[in-house]
Design a protein around this motif. Structure first.
Motif, PDB file in Angstrom:
ATOM      1  N   VAL A  67       0.803  -1.225   0.000  1.00 54.35           N
ATOM      2  CA  VAL A  67       0.000   0.000   0.000  1.00 54.35           C
ATOM      3  C   VAL A  67       0.836   1.276   0.000  1.00 54.35           C
ATOM      4  O   VAL A  67       0.486   2.242  -0.705  1.00 54.35           O
ATOM      5  CB  VAL A  67      -0.999  -0.022   1.182  1.00 54.35           C
ATOM      6  CG1 VAL A  67      -1.826   1.266   1.206  1.00 54.35           C
ATOM      7  CG2 VAL A  67      -1.917  -1.237   1.071  1.00 54.35           C
ATOM      8  N   ALA A  95       1.519   3.372  -3.253  1.00 56.02           N
ATOM      9  CA  ALA A  95       0.481   4.101  -3.984  1.00 56.02           C
ATOM     10  C   ALA A  95       0.801   5.589  -4.035  1.00 56.02           C
ATOM     11  O   ALA A  95       1.356   6.152  -3.095  1.00 56.02           O
ATOM     12  CB  ALA A  95      -0.872   3.873  -3.329  1.00 56.02           C
ATOM     13  N   VAL A 111      -5.852   7.569  -6.031  1.00 55.46           N
ATOM     14  CA  VAL A 111      -5.838   6.135  -5.783  1.00 55.46           C
ATOM     15  C   VAL A 111      -7.258   5.595  -5.702  1.00 55.46           C
ATOM     16  O   VAL A 111      -8.139   6.204  -5.087  1.00 55.46           O
ATOM     17  CB  VAL A 111      -5.097   5.817  -4.465  1.00 55.46           C
ATOM     18  CG1 VAL A 111      -5.112   4.312  -4.181  1.00 55.46           C
ATOM     19  CG2 VAL A 111      -3.669   6.336  -4.521  1.00 55.46           C
ATOM     20  N   GLU A 167      -9.130   2.070  -4.387  1.00 58.83           N
ATOM     21  CA  GLU A 167      -8.965   0.788  -3.709  1.00 58.83           C
ATOM     22  C   GLU A 167     -10.177  -0.094  -3.994  1.00 58.83           C
ATOM     23  O   GLU A 167     -11.318   0.265  -3.670  1.00 58.83           O
ATOM     24  CB  GLU A 167      -8.784   0.965  -2.205  1.00 58.83           C
ATOM     25  CG  GLU A 167      -8.518  -0.361  -1.518  1.00 58.83           C
ATOM     26  CD  GLU A 167      -8.058  -0.219  -0.079  1.00 58.83           C
ATOM     27  OE1 GLU A 167      -8.319  -1.159   0.691  1.00 58.83           O
ATOM     28  OE2 GLU A 167      -7.434   0.802   0.260  1.00 58.83           O
ATOM     29  N   ASN A 187      -6.402  -0.954   4.988  1.00 56.70           N
ATOM     30  CA  ASN A 187      -5.227  -0.402   4.287  1.00 56.70           C
ATOM     31  C   ASN A 187      -5.017   1.080   4.532  1.00 56.70           C
ATOM     32  O   ASN A 187      -3.937   1.602   4.244  1.00 56.70           O
ATOM     33  CB  ASN A 187      -5.366  -0.613   2.773  1.00 56.70           C
ATOM     34  CG  ASN A 187      -5.186  -2.052   2.362  1.00 56.70           C
ATOM     35  OD1 ASN A 187      -4.549  -2.830   3.046  1.00 56.70           O
ATOM     36  ND2 ASN A 187      -5.763  -2.405   1.221  1.00 56.70           N
ATOM     37  N   TYR A 206      -1.389   4.349   3.746  1.00 57.38           N
ATOM     38  CA  TYR A 206      -1.200   5.316   2.667  1.00 57.38           C
ATOM     39  C   TYR A 206      -0.366   6.494   3.150  1.00 57.38           C
ATOM     40  O   TYR A 206      -0.533   6.971   4.272  1.00 57.38           O
ATOM     41  CB  TYR A 206      -2.544   5.814   2.147  1.00 57.38           C
ATOM     42  CG  TYR A 206      -3.298   4.797   1.325  1.00 57.38           C
ATOM     43  CD1 TYR A 206      -2.898   4.501   0.025  1.00 57.38           C
ATOM     44  CD2 TYR A 206      -4.404   4.138   1.849  1.00 57.38           C
ATOM     45  CE1 TYR A 206      -3.590   3.571  -0.737  1.00 57.38           C
ATOM     46  CE2 TYR A 206      -5.104   3.206   1.102  1.00 57.38           C
ATOM     47  CZ  TYR A 206      -4.689   2.923  -0.189  1.00 57.38           C
ATOM     48  OH  TYR A 206      -5.369   1.998  -0.928  1.00 57.38           O
ATOM     49  N   VAL A 213      -0.035  10.644  -1.816  1.00 57.52           N
ATOM     50  CA  VAL A 213      -1.386  10.310  -2.274  1.00 57.52           C
ATOM     51  C   VAL A 213      -2.280  11.540  -2.237  1.00 57.52           C
ATOM     52  O   VAL A 213      -2.436  12.182  -1.191  1.00 57.52           O
ATOM     53  CB  VAL A 213      -1.980   9.191  -1.391  1.00 57.52           C
ATOM     54  CG1 VAL A 213      -3.457   8.978  -1.717  1.00 57.52           C
ATOM     55  CG2 VAL A 213      -1.203   7.899  -1.588  1.00 57.52           C
ATOM     56  N   VAL A 271      -7.923   8.987  -1.870  1.00 57.72           N
ATOM     57  CA  VAL A 271      -8.242   7.568  -1.970  1.00 57.72           C
ATOM     58  C   VAL A 271      -9.748   7.413  -2.128  1.00 57.72           C
ATOM     59  O   VAL A 271     -10.522   7.905  -1.290  1.00 57.72           O
ATOM     60  CB  VAL A 271      -7.786   6.779  -0.723  1.00 57.72           C
ATOM     61  CG1 VAL A 271      -8.209   5.307  -0.837  1.00 57.72           C
ATOM     62  CG2 VAL A 271      -6.284   6.882  -0.524  1.00 57.72           C
ATOM     63  N   ARG A 299      -6.491   6.345  10.014  1.00 58.50           N
ATOM     64  CA  ARG A 299      -5.700   6.828   8.890  1.00 58.50           C
ATOM     65  C   ARG A 299      -5.106   8.175   9.265  1.00 58.50           C
ATOM     66  O   ARG A 299      -5.547   8.803  10.248  1.00 58.50           O
ATOM     67  CB  ARG A 299      -6.530   6.921   7.609  1.00 58.50           C
ATOM     68  CG  ARG A 299      -7.353   8.178   7.370  1.00 58.50           C
ATOM     69  CD  ARG A 299      -8.618   8.290   8.213  1.00 58.50           C
ATOM     70  NE  ARG A 299      -9.566   7.214   8.034  1.00 58.50           N
ATOM     71  CZ  ARG A 299     -10.593   7.244   7.189  1.00 58.50           C
ATOM     72  NH1 ARG A 299     -10.771   8.275   6.402  1.00 58.50           N
ATOM     73  NH2 ARG A 299     -11.449   6.256   7.149  1.00 58.50           N
ATOM     74  N   LEU A 315      -5.210  12.521   5.017  1.00 61.51           N
ATOM     75  CA  LEU A 315      -5.592  11.702   3.872  1.00 61.51           C
ATOM     76  C   LEU A 315      -7.054  11.953   3.489  1.00 61.51           C
ATOM     77  O   LEU A 315      -7.956  11.858   4.324  1.00 61.51           O
ATOM     78  CB  LEU A 315      -5.404  10.220   4.219  1.00 61.51           C
ATOM     79  CG  LEU A 315      -5.486   9.222   3.070  1.00 61.51           C
ATOM     80  CD1 LEU A 315      -4.331   9.420   2.099  1.00 61.51           C
ATOM     81  CD2 LEU A 315      -5.471   7.788   3.612  1.00 61.51           C
TER      82      LEU A 315
END
Length: 206
Positions: A31, A34, A38, A40, A48, A52, A57, A60, A78, A82
């Motif tokens: 992962v 990436a 992205v 998924e 996951n 990241y 990134v 996502v 996370r 993100l």
């Protein structure tokens, strides 16, 4: 309507199995590679998301057909920087335009989609030219004795494990779908029954 088993019991079983330390270590190998926009496939419980790198990134987008799992993904740990969007959808019919993503991530998903080739075709469709497909999947063992037991156990396994199949090829299926394999590594995941432990991971380009 989903059964009580599918709504209440299966998510707990999947969380236990898919978040074991050996499985998380495998995710961590793939992962963080990436980058850009992205997608998924089968985001599931969002296991996951913690891997990241928000410095690489842009965003996502995750799809999953199970409402119970999407709720868990929304709350999964996370980096707060993100940008994540979780949508209802299947890997075989992605709700995105052609050439929308720089990277597609697929971890422990091809075992349970209805039609792996359709899912891989969709992944190629939504990837930008030269985009990367990062994968980490369990599948058919190259050892005949293990494969024999995989075929024996699979009928009951898939009923208990949300449609998960034990005997699907991984890297060869990705190549047959038109991806150019860049790197493939393989092993039996430690601490996992061999019938479910054969793992293939790596990267391919669209």
């Amino acid at each position: 309507m989903a059964s009580f088993y599918d709504r209440k019991i299966l998510p707990a079983l999947l969380t236990c199995a898919c978040s074991s330390p050996p499985m998380m270590k495998q995710r961590a190998k793939v992962v963080p590679q990436a980058q850009g926009k992205v997608l998924e496939l089968g985001i599931g419980m969002g296991l996951n998301l913690q891997f990241y790198d928000p410095a690489k990134v842009e965003s996502v987008a995750g799809v999953d057909p199970a409402a119970e799992l999407r709720v868990r993904a929304q709350a999964a740990p996370r980096d707060p920087r993100l940008v994540v969007e979780v949508a209802d959808g299947t890997a075989e019919a992605l709700p995105f335009e052609d050439a929308s993503f720089d990277t597609v991530v697929c971890t422990f998903t091809l075992c349970s989609v209805h039609t792996p080739r359709a899912a891989l075709d969709e992944a190629r469709r939504v990837l930008k030219p030269g985009g990367r497909f990062l994968f980490c999947e369990h599948g058919l063992s190259p050892d005949s004795d293990v494969a024999k037991w995989q075929r024996r156990v699979e009928p009951i396994w898939k009923r208990l494990a949300g449609g998960c199949r034990l005997t699907r090829p991984v890297a060869s299926a990705i190549a047959e779908a038109g991806f150019a394999l860049e790197r493939v590594e393989t092993m039996y995941v430690p601490g996992t029954p061999r019938i479910a432990g054969w793992n293939e991971w790596g990267s391919a380009s669209a």
